[in-house]
Design a protein around this motif. Structure first.
Motif, PDB file in Angstrom:
ATOM      1  N   UNK A  63      -5.599  -0.493 -12.427  1.00 20.84           N
ATOM      2  CA  UNK A  63      -5.923  -1.220 -11.199  1.00 20.84           C
ATOM      3  C   UNK A  63      -4.701  -1.340 -10.292  1.00 20.84           C
ATOM      4  N   UNK A  64      -3.546  -1.582 -10.899  1.00 23.13           N
ATOM      5  CA  UNK A  64      -2.322  -1.645 -10.098  1.00 23.13           C
ATOM      6  C   UNK A  64      -2.032  -0.299  -9.450  1.00 23.13           C
ATOM      7  N   UNK A  65      -2.326   0.815 -10.154  1.00 24.94           N
ATOM      8  CA  UNK A  65      -2.127   2.133  -9.569  1.00 24.94           C
ATOM      9  C   UNK A  65      -3.029   2.357  -8.365  1.00 24.94           C
ATOM     10  N   UNK A  66      -4.304   1.954  -8.488  1.00 23.24           N
ATOM     11  CA  UNK A  66      -5.223   2.086  -7.350  1.00 23.24           C
ATOM     12  C   UNK A  66      -4.745   1.224  -6.180  1.00 23.24           C
ATOM     13  N   UNK A  67      -4.340  -0.025  -6.482  1.00 22.12           N
ATOM     14  CA  UNK A  67      -3.866  -0.927  -5.420  1.00 22.12           C
ATOM     15  C   UNK A  67      -2.620  -0.352  -4.745  1.00 22.12           C
ATOM     16  N   UNK A  68      -1.722   0.233  -5.561  1.00 19.99           N
ATOM     17  CA  UNK A  68      -0.498   0.793  -4.979  1.00 19.99           C
ATOM     18  C   UNK A  68      -0.811   1.997  -4.089  1.00 19.99           C
ATOM     19  N   UNK A  69      -1.746   2.855  -4.531  1.00 21.32           N
ATOM     20  CA  UNK A  69      -2.110   4.021  -3.721  1.00 21.32           C
ATOM     21  C   UNK A  69      -2.721   3.582  -2.391  1.00 21.32           C
ATOM     22  N   UNK A  70      -3.631   2.586  -2.438  1.00 24.64           N
ATOM     23  CA  UNK A  70      -4.248   2.117  -1.198  1.00 24.64           C
ATOM     24  C   UNK A  70      -3.227   1.440  -0.290  1.00 24.64           C
ATOM     25  N   UNK A  71      -2.311   0.683  -0.907  1.00 19.57           N
ATOM     26  CA  UNK A  71      -1.288   0.022  -0.105  1.00 19.57           C
ATOM     27  C   UNK A  71      -0.377   1.048   0.569  1.00 19.57           C
ATOM     28  N   UNK A  72       0.004   2.098  -0.176  1.00 22.65           N
ATOM     29  CA  UNK A  72       0.851   3.141   0.402  1.00 22.65           C
ATOM     30  C   UNK A  72       0.130   3.844   1.547  1.00 22.65           C
ATOM     31  N   UNK A  73      -1.177   4.124   1.342  1.00 23.28           N
ATOM     32  CA  UNK A  73      -1.934   4.781   2.407  1.00 23.28           C
ATOM     33  C   UNK A  73      -2.032   3.878   3.627  1.00 23.28           C
ATOM     34  N   UNK A  74      -2.274   2.578   3.370  1.00 30.16           N
ATOM     35  CA  UNK A  74      -2.382   1.633   4.489  1.00 30.16           C
ATOM     36  C   UNK A  74      -1.042   1.506   5.220  1.00 30.16           C
ATOM     37  N   UNK A  75       0.050   1.458   4.459  1.00 29.26           N
ATOM     38  CA  UNK A  75       1.377   1.381   5.087  1.00 29.26           C
ATOM     39  C   UNK A  75       1.672   2.634   5.897  1.00 29.26           C
ATOM     40  N   UNK A  76       1.285   3.791   5.375  1.00 30.22           N
ATOM     41  CA  UNK A  76       1.504   5.038   6.110  1.00 30.22           C
ATOM     42  C   UNK A  76       0.736   5.024   7.428  1.00 30.22           C
ATOM     43  N   UNK A  77      -0.513   4.552   7.376  1.00 31.54           N
ATOM     44  CA  UNK A  77      -1.291   4.467   8.613  1.00 31.54           C
ATOM     45  C   UNK A  77      -0.638   3.516   9.610  1.00 31.54           C
ATOM     46  N   UNK A  78      -0.158   2.372   9.105  1.00 29.06           N
ATOM     47  CA  UNK A  78       0.495   1.421  10.004  1.00 29.06           C
ATOM     48  C   UNK A  78       1.774   2.002  10.596  1.00 29.06           C
ATOM     49  N   UNK A  79       2.531   2.702   9.770  1.00 29.62           N
ATOM     50  CA  UNK A  79       3.773   3.313  10.272  1.00 29.62           C
ATOM     51  C   UNK A  79       3.462   4.332  11.346  1.00 29.62           C
ATOM     52  N   UNK A  80       2.457   5.181  11.103  1.00 28.07           N
ATOM     53  CA  UNK A  80       2.084   6.174  12.114  1.00 28.07           C
ATOM     54  C   UNK A  80       1.606   5.490  13.397  1.00 28.07           C
ATOM     55  N   UNK A 104       4.631   4.144  15.165  1.00 28.66           N
ATOM     56  CA  UNK A 104       5.426   5.230  15.735  1.00 28.66           C
ATOM     57  C   UNK A 104       4.792   5.752  17.022  1.00 28.66           C
ATOM     58  N   UNK A 105       3.439   5.892  16.979  1.00 25.51           N
ATOM     59  CA  UNK A 105       2.763   6.321  18.209  1.00 25.51           C
ATOM     60  C   UNK A 105       2.942   5.290  19.315  1.00 25.51           C
ATOM     61  N   UNK A 106       2.838   4.011  18.946  1.00 24.83           N
ATOM     62  CA  UNK A 106       2.992   2.958  19.949  1.00 24.83           C
ATOM     63  C   UNK A 106       4.401   2.929  20.522  1.00 24.83           C
ATOM     64  N   UNK A 107       5.402   3.126  19.659  1.00 25.99           N
ATOM     65  CA  UNK A 107       6.793   3.171  20.132  1.00 25.99           C
ATOM     66  C   UNK A 107       6.987   4.322  21.099  1.00 25.99           C
ATOM     67  N   UNK A 108       6.394   5.493  20.757  1.00 24.45           N
ATOM     68  CA  UNK A 108       6.498   6.642  21.658  1.00 24.45           C
ATOM     69  C   UNK A 108       5.877   6.352  23.016  1.00 24.45           C
ATOM     70  N   UNK A 109       4.695   5.701  23.001  1.00 24.40           N
ATOM     71  CA  UNK A 109       4.043   5.357  24.269  1.00 24.40           C
ATOM     72  C   UNK A 109       4.895   4.389  25.076  1.00 24.40           C
ATOM     73  N   UNK A 110       5.472   3.377  24.391  1.00 23.53           N
ATOM     74  CA  UNK A 110       6.296   2.395  25.100  1.00 23.53           C
ATOM     75  C   UNK A 110       7.572   3.027  25.654  1.00 23.53           C
ATOM     76  N   UNK A 111       8.179   3.944  24.885  1.00 25.66           N
ATOM     77  CA  UNK A 111       9.375   4.629  25.388  1.00 25.66           C
ATOM     78  C   UNK A 111       9.044   5.466  26.615  1.00 25.66           C
TER      79      UNK A 111
END
Length: 413
Positions: free
Chosen positions: A97-114, A117-124
Motif C-alpha cells: 500500500x505504501x508503494x502504491x501511495x508513493x507512486x501516486x504521490x510521485x505522479x501527482x508531484x510530477x503533474x504539479x511540477x509540470x 513550470x508551465x505557469x512560470x514560463x507564462x509569467x516570464x
C-alpha cells in the motif's frame, strides 16, 4: 491528507459508509455517529479522516467493511488494489500500500511540477512583454515631454515677435518671482517642520517635569517584599518556601504486577473512546491501575484558556475519586500532569486516594505514562488521546483508552 491520498482510499471510505448505514444504530460506534448522519455525496475531509482512523483502530469494523467489499488486490486499478490491501490486509499489505501511495504521490508531484513550470514560463513571457511595453511607454512620455518643451519655447518666441517688449519683460519678471516664491515656500516648510519637532520635545520635557512633581513620596529604606507583592503571587511564593522545607512524600514508584496477570481486554462491541469502556472498568471485579494523561483529558473538556487552571485539575481529580469509589475492583488511579518547574518528578497521594504526579523539567507526561505502563504491564489501563502514548502502553501489555471515553463518562456520569 493530500488529494491523491484521499482519492487512493476513496473506495474504502465509500464501502465503510455503506457498511455503517446498513448497521443497527446501537451497533454503530459512537465515534462514527456523525459519519452515518452525513448525507452529502462526498464525506467531508475531517469525517473521512476520522472514518479511516476508526478502520485502523477498530478491527471489528474493518472486518465488517471487508465483508461488503467485492474488489481484488490483483486489480489493475490502483485505487481498487489499495482498497483491497487496506481492508483485507494480506501478508505484506502495508509495504504494498505504501508503494502504491508513493507512486501516486510521485505522479501527482510530477503533474504539479509540470503545471508550475508551465505557469512560470507564462509569467516570464508576460513579464518580458510588460517590460517592453513599459520601455515603449517611457520613450513615448519622454518624446511627449520634449515636444511640449519645444512647443512652449516656440510659443514664447512667437510671443516675443508679436507682443510688445514691455509685456514680455513683465511675464519674465513674473516667472522669476514665481521661482523665488517657490524656493521661499520650500525653506519655510522645512523651518516649520523643525519647529514642530522642537515643540514635541518641549511637550515631552514638560510632561516629564509634571510626573516628577506629582511622583509619590520615596519609600523607606526598609524593604518589605511581601507588602509590595500581589496577594496571589505572595501565596504562590509562600507555597514554594514551604515546599522547600517540607518537600512532602518521596516519588511513588510503580509496583509491577505478576507476569501471570491476565491483560485487560475490552468486550466485543465496546469502543476504546466510548463511555461504555469506563463503565466496563467500573464493573470489573479485579484489581487494576488506571493511568490518566491529565492535561490531555482536560483539553477535551474545557476551552484552551481554562483547561490548565488549578481548579480544572482539581475537578478532574475529584471525578477520578468518584470513579475509584464506584469501581468494584478497588483500582489504583494515577493522574500525570506536565510541569516545567520541578527538577525531579514528584508524586503525592491525595486524601481521596488519587495519586498525583508532576513531571520534572524536560520530561513530558507522555514519557512518564509509557514508563509507568511498562512497569505495571497487563493490569494497567492508560487514558490518552495521544496515539504514541496508547501504542507505547499496548506494547507493554496495557489497555489503551482514548481521553474521550473518560470525558464522556465524567460529563454524563
Amino acid at each position: 491528507m493530500r488529494k491523491p491520498e484521499r482519492r487512493l482510499l476513496h473506495q474504502v471510505v465509500e464501502v465503510a459508509r455503506g457498511t455503517l448505514k446498513d448497521m443497527e444504530w446501537r451497533d454503530v460506534p459512537q465515534s462514527m455517529h456523525r459519519v452515518v448522519q452525513s448525507t452529502g455525496r462526498r464525506l467531508p475531509a475531517p469525517l473521512e479522516k476520522r472514518l479511516l482512523k476508526e478502520l485502523v483502530d477498530n478491527e471489528w469494523l474493518r472486518e465488517q467493511a471487508a465483508g461488503d467489499f467485492d474488489g481484488s488486490e490483483e486489480s489493475d486499478d490502483p485505487h481498487e488494489q489499495a482498497a483491497a490491501l487496506f481492508l483485507l490486509r494480506p501478508d505484506g499489505w502495508a509495504d504494498r500500500l505504501e508503494g502504491i501511495r508513493r507512486d501516486l504521490r510521485d505522479a501527482w508531484n510530477s503533474e504539479r511540477i509540470e503545471h508550475y513550470q508551465r505557469r512560470i514560463g507564462e509569467l516570464e513571457s508576460d513579464l518580458k512583454k510588460w517590460k517592453r511595453d513599459a520601455r515603449l511607454a517611457n520613450r513615448k512620455a519622454e518624446d511627449a515631454e520634449r515636444d511640449a518643451d519645444r512647443r512652449v519655447e516656440q510659443a514664447w518666441e512667437e510671443a516675443r515677435s508679436t507682443v510688445e517688449p514691455e509685456l514680455i519683460d513683465t511675464c519674465d519678471g513674473l516667472r522669476r518671482e514665481n521661482r523665488r516664491l517657490a524656493r521661499r515656500l520650500e525653506k519655510t516648510g522645512a523651518e516649520l517642520e523643525e519647529t514642530g519637532q522642537r515643540l514635541a520635545e518641549a511637550r515631552d520635557d514638560l510632561e516629564r517635569e509634571r510626573r516628577i512633581e506629582h511622583a509619590p513620596p520615596a519609600r523607606s529604606s526598609t524593604l518589605n517584599v511581601w507588602a509590595d507583592m500581589d496577594a496571589v503571587e505572595a501565596a504562590r511564593q509562600l507555597d514554594e518556601v514551604v515546599q522547600a522545607f517540607f518537600p512532602g512524600p518521596a516519588p511513588i514508584k510503580a509496583e509491577p504486577v505478576p507476569a501471570a496477570e491476565e491483560p485487560l481486554v475490552l468486550p466485543s462491541g465496546v469502543a476504546p473512546d466510548s463511555r461504555q469502556a469506563v463503565e466496563w472498568l467500573i464493573e470489573l471485579d479485579r484489581p487494576f491501575t488506571l493511568l490518566v494523561d491529565g492535561y490531555n483529558v482536560t483539553a477535551k473538556m474545557y476551552p484552551p484558556d481554562r483547561f490548565s487552571l488549578p481548579e480544572i485539575r482539581d475537578r478532574l481529580q475529584n471525578d477520578l475519586a468518584e470513579l475509584k469509589v464506584r469501581a468494584k475492583g478497588c483500582p489504583r488511579i494515577t493522574v500525570v500532569w506536565d510541569s516545567a518547574l520541578a527538577t525531579e518528578t514528584s508524586a503525592e497521594t491525595l486524601p481521596n486516594g488519587i495519586e498525583v504526579r508532576y513531571t520534572r523539567e524536560g520530561w513530558k507526561a507522555d514519557d512518564e505514562l509509557i514508563d509507568l505502563a511498562g512497569a505495571l504491564g497487563a493490569s494497567a489501563a492508560v487514558v490518552s488521546s495521544d496515539r504514541a502514548v496508547r501504542e507505547g502502553a499496548q506494547r507493554a501489555g496495557s489497555l489503551g483508552l482514548w481521553s474521550e471515553a473518560l470525558t464522556t463518562w465524567a460529563l454524563n456520569g
